[in-house]
Scaffold this motif. Structure first.
Motif, short mmCIF file in Angstrom:
data_model
loop_
_atom_site.label_atom_id
_atom_site.label_comp_id
_atom_site.label_asym_id
_atom_site.label_seq_id
_atom_site.Cartn_x
_atom_site.Cartn_y
_atom_site.Cartn_z
N ALA A 1 -22.51 -58.26 -16.77
CA ALA A 1 -21.92 -56.94 -17.00
C ALA A 1 -20.90 -57.01 -18.13
N LYS A 2 -20.16 -58.09 -18.18
CA LYS A 2 -19.16 -58.25 -19.24
C LYS A 2 -19.83 -58.43 -20.60
N ALA A 3 -20.97 -59.10 -20.63
CA ALA A 3 -21.68 -59.34 -21.89
C ALA A 3 -22.27 -58.05 -22.46
N THR A 4 -22.65 -57.11 -21.61
CA THR A 4 -23.26 -55.88 -22.09
C THR A 4 -22.24 -54.78 -22.36
N LYS A 5 -20.97 -55.06 -22.09
CA LYS A 5 -19.92 -54.07 -22.30
C LYS A 5 -19.67 -53.86 -23.79
#
Length: 61
Positions: free
Chosen positions: A30-34
Motif C-alpha cells: 500500500a505504501k509503494a502504490t501511494k
C-alpha cells in the motif's frame, strides 16, 4: 450504535487472525502504490515546474 460495535469487533477479529507477515506485506504494498505528497496536494503543475527548474539549472552547468 450496536451495528458500529459489531462492525468494529469483526474488523478487529479479522485483523488479529491475519498473520503478522501478511499484514506487514500488505502495508508495504500500500505504501509503494501511494502517490507522492506533492502531486496529492498540489496536482501536476508544481511537479512540472520542478522538473523544468532542475533541467534549466542542469543545462546551465
Amino acid at each position: 450504535m450496536g451495528d458500529l460495535v459489531k462492525y468494529l469487533t469483526e474488523q478487529f477479529v479479522q485483523f488479529m487472525e491475519t498473520p503478522h507477515e501478511q499484514r506487514k506485506q500488505a502495508k508495504a504494498s500500500a505504501k509503494a502504490t501511494k502517490e507522492p505528497w506533492l502531486t496529492k496536494w498540489f496536482g501536476w503543475g508544481p511537479v512540472g515546474m520542478l522538473l523544468w527548474w532542475k533541467r534549466k539549472n542542469h543545462d546551465e552547468e
